[in-house]
Structure formats: structure tokens, C-alpha cells
Design a protein around this motif. Structure first.
Motif, mmCIF file in Angstrom:
data_model
loop_
_atom_site.group_PDB
_atom_site.id
_atom_site.type_symbol
_atom_site.label_atom_id
_atom_site.label_comp_id
_atom_site.label_asym_id
_atom_site.label_seq_id
_atom_site.Cartn_x
_atom_site.Cartn_y
_atom_site.Cartn_z
ATOM 1 N N GLY A 8 0.737 -1.113 0.161
ATOM 2 C CA GLY A 8 -0.101 -0.022 -0.029
ATOM 3 C C GLY A 8 0.900 1.306 0.098
ATOM 4 N N VAL A 9 1.804 1.232 0.798
ATOM 5 C CA VAL A 9 2.876 2.263 0.964
ATOM 6 C C VAL A 9 3.450 2.468 -0.541
ATOM 7 C CG1 VAL A 9 5.058 3.144 1.842
ATOM 8 C CG2 VAL A 9 3.135 2.170 3.468
ATOM 9 N N LEU A 10 3.720 1.352 -1.089
ATOM 10 C CA LEU A 10 4.630 1.665 -2.324
ATOM 11 C C LEU A 10 3.753 2.263 -3.666
ATOM 12 C CD1 LEU A 10 6.951 -1.721 -2.644
ATOM 13 C CD2 LEU A 10 7.593 0.822 -2.486
ATOM 14 N N LEU A 11 2.413 1.490 -3.430
ATOM 15 C CA LEU A 11 1.382 2.183 -4.290
ATOM 16 C C LEU A 11 1.018 3.846 -4.259
ATOM 17 C CD1 LEU A 11 -0.890 1.693 -6.550
ATOM 18 C CD2 LEU A 11 -2.540 1.143 -4.761
ATOM 19 N N ALA A 12 1.138 4.029 -2.993
ATOM 20 C CA ALA A 12 0.889 5.342 -2.612
ATOM 21 C C ALA A 12 1.907 6.393 -3.139
ATOM 22 C CB ALA A 12 0.599 5.618 -1.209
ATOM 23 N N ALA A 13 3.153 5.909 -3.062
ATOM 24 C CA ALA A 13 4.178 6.523 -3.405
ATOM 25 C C ALA A 13 4.398 6.659 -4.970
ATOM 26 C CB ALA A 13 5.641 5.812 -2.908
ATOM 27 N N ARG A 14 3.783 5.657 -5.528
ATOM 28 C CA ARG A 14 3.838 5.767 -7.204
ATOM 29 C C ARG A 14 2.753 6.651 -7.376
ATOM 30 N NH1 ARG A 14 2.897 -0.044 -6.965
ATOM 31 N NH2 ARG A 14 1.250 0.446 -8.600
ATOM 32 N N LEU A 15 1.695 6.758 -6.926
ATOM 33 C CA LEU A 15 0.693 7.491 -7.328
ATOM 34 C C LEU A 15 1.173 9.025 -6.912
ATOM 35 C CD1 LEU A 15 -2.427 5.913 -5.884
ATOM 36 C CD2 LEU A 15 -1.897 5.959 -8.087
ATOM 37 N N LEU A 16 1.724 9.390 -5.836
ATOM 38 C CA LEU A 16 2.090 10.721 -5.483
ATOM 39 C C LEU A 16 3.353 11.168 -6.577
ATOM 40 C CD1 LEU A 16 2.303 10.432 -1.531
ATOM 41 C CD2 LEU A 16 0.904 11.864 -2.924
ATOM 42 N N MET A 17 4.276 10.224 -6.965
ATOM 43 C CA MET A 17 5.313 10.553 -7.925
ATOM 44 C C MET A 17 4.592 11.093 -9.028
ATOM 45 S SD MET A 17 8.482 8.272 -7.181
ATOM 46 C CE MET A 17 7.731 6.687 -7.225
ATOM 47 N N ALA A 18 3.578 10.191 -9.745
ATOM 48 C CA ALA A 18 3.029 10.395 -11.067
ATOM 49 C C ALA A 18 2.009 11.667 -10.890
ATOM 50 C CB ALA A 18 2.086 9.197 -11.245
ATOM 51 N N SER A 19 1.508 12.090 -9.750
ATOM 52 C CA SER A 19 0.643 13.023 -9.567
ATOM 53 C C SER A 19 1.514 14.566 -9.862
ATOM 54 C CB SER A 19 0.029 13.112 -8.344
ATOM 55 O OG SER A 19 0.747 13.304 -7.121
ATOM 56 N N ALA A 20 2.976 14.228 -9.368
ATOM 57 C CA ALA A 20 3.750 15.408 -9.556
ATOM 58 C C ALA A 20 3.760 15.891 -11.141
ATOM 59 C CB ALA A 20 5.022 15.318 -9.042
ATOM 60 N N LEU A 21 3.701 15.094 -12.017
ATOM 61 C CA LEU A 21 4.092 15.091 -13.463
ATOM 62 C C LEU A 21 3.043 14.962 -14.351
ATOM 63 C CD1 LEU A 21 7.387 13.175 -13.633
ATOM 64 C CD2 LEU A 21 7.289 15.754 -13.639
ATOM 65 N N LEU A 22 2.312 14.108 -13.997
ATOM 66 C CA LEU A 22 0.917 13.690 -15.023
ATOM 67 C C LEU A 22 0.162 15.021 -15.440
ATOM 68 C CD1 LEU A 22 -0.049 11.614 -16.918
ATOM 69 C CD2 LEU A 22 -1.850 10.743 -15.002
ATOM 70 N N PRO A 23 -0.366 15.998 -14.636
ATOM 71 C CA PRO A 23 -1.219 16.860 -15.014
ATOM 72 C C PRO A 23 -0.507 17.944 -15.815
ATOM 73 C CG PRO A 23 -1.352 16.585 -12.400
ATOM 74 C CD PRO A 23 -0.272 15.720 -12.861
#
Length: 174
Positions: A8-23
């Protein structure tokens, strides 16, 4: 952390990293020519080609991170992309005063994000990546048996002559 909590922590980290660039990647995809003008103003050679490549990386890279596809390649590529764009778009060393402070903050934040992508490249996505969907649950890999190896079968007695390797013993000439 173990099992589901770690995944769950690894998934949350992936989502946070992606949210910094995807928008930003989606916004740049909607206005590639405007991003090319920004790159040209920063002194980038071939700004149209770089803008197109950057948009592709900035849209599909975070999607690959979210899904956990090819973590080593994706993590290293995204780290290089973020560090390169930080140096190109936030040259604080060319600024003075408040502008230098602001650009340095953006530059260092991007380097921190590059570090997160490097850690992702080394740790992987965890069990909740796209490959985990093909496995059954969070079951760990089966443990190896720790029993002692079975003993070799006893050899038949050959009248005091030991045979080795399945070959007949050499006979003495009479």
C-alpha cells in the motif's frame, strides 16, 4: 512494514510521484507549441522535437509508474527526464535575488523527485503493480524445502572390489 502495508505504501508513493508530473504533462500535451516556445526561450536546441519528446515522456512515464510497468527502465528514465528538465527550466545560477531563490527551490524539488524515481527503480512497484494482478493475492514466494537431501541408495557388494562411475575395474593381464 510487511505484506499489504508495504504494498500500500509503495502504491501511494507511485501515485504521488505520478501526480507531480501527469497533470503538467497533460497540459503540455494540449499546448505543445506553447511549451516549445518556452524551451526555445530557455535556449534549448530543436525546441519542437524536445517538446514533443518531453510531452510523450511526461504523459506515458507517470502512467507506467502508476501501473508499475518496467520499474527499472521507467524509474531511471523518469529520473533522468526530471533532472534534465530541472537544469533546463530552472537555472537558478543565472538569476539574482528573489528569482534565484524561487528557481533554486523548484530545481531542488525536481531533484528530490528524481531521487524518488531512482528509489522506485531500485525497489520496484511491490505486489500491487500490473504483474501482481496476474499472481494470486499477496502470497509470498514458496519457501524452499529445508529437509536434508535423501541418502544415496546403498551399493551392492561386489566381492571386495569397489566399482566407481559404473565402469568395470581394470583387469590385470595374466
Amino acid at each position: 512494514m510487511f505484506g499489504s502495508a508495504q504494498n500500500g505504501v509503495l502504491l501511494a508513493a507511485r501515485l504521488l510521484m505520478a501526480s507531480a508530473l501527469l497533470p503538467t504533462g497533460v497540459a503540455r500535451a494540449l499546448n505543445v507549441s506553447g511549451f516549445a516556445v518556452t524551451l526555445a526561450g530557455a535556449g534549448c536546441p530543436a525546441p519542437n522535437a524536445v517538446a514533443t519528446a518531453a510531452v510523450i515522456v511526461q504523459v506515458f512515464g507517470p502512467l507506467a509508474v502508476i501501473l508499475g510497468v518496467m520499474p527499472r527502465i521507467t524509474g531511471l528514465a523518469m529520473a533522468g527526464f526530471v533532472a534534465g528538465m530541472a537544469a533546463l527550466l530552472h537555472p537558478f545560477w543565472l538569476q539574482t535575488g528573489a528569482a534565484a531563490v524561487t528557481e533554486r527551490s523548484f530545481f531542488l524539488a525536481d531533484l528530490g523527485l528524481a531521487g524518488a524515481f531512482l528509489m522506485y527503480a531500485m525497489t520496484g512497484p511491490g505486489a500491487w503493480g500490473w504483474q501482481g494482478f496476474f499472481r494470486s493475492g499477496d502470497a509470498p514466494a514458496p519457501a524452499r524445502a529445508t529437509k536434508a537431501a535423501p541418502k544415496a541408495p546403498a551399493r551392492a557388494k561386489t566381492g571386495g572390489v569397489k566399482r566407481s562411475g559404473g565402469r568395470a575395474p581394470a583387469r590385470a593381464a595374466a
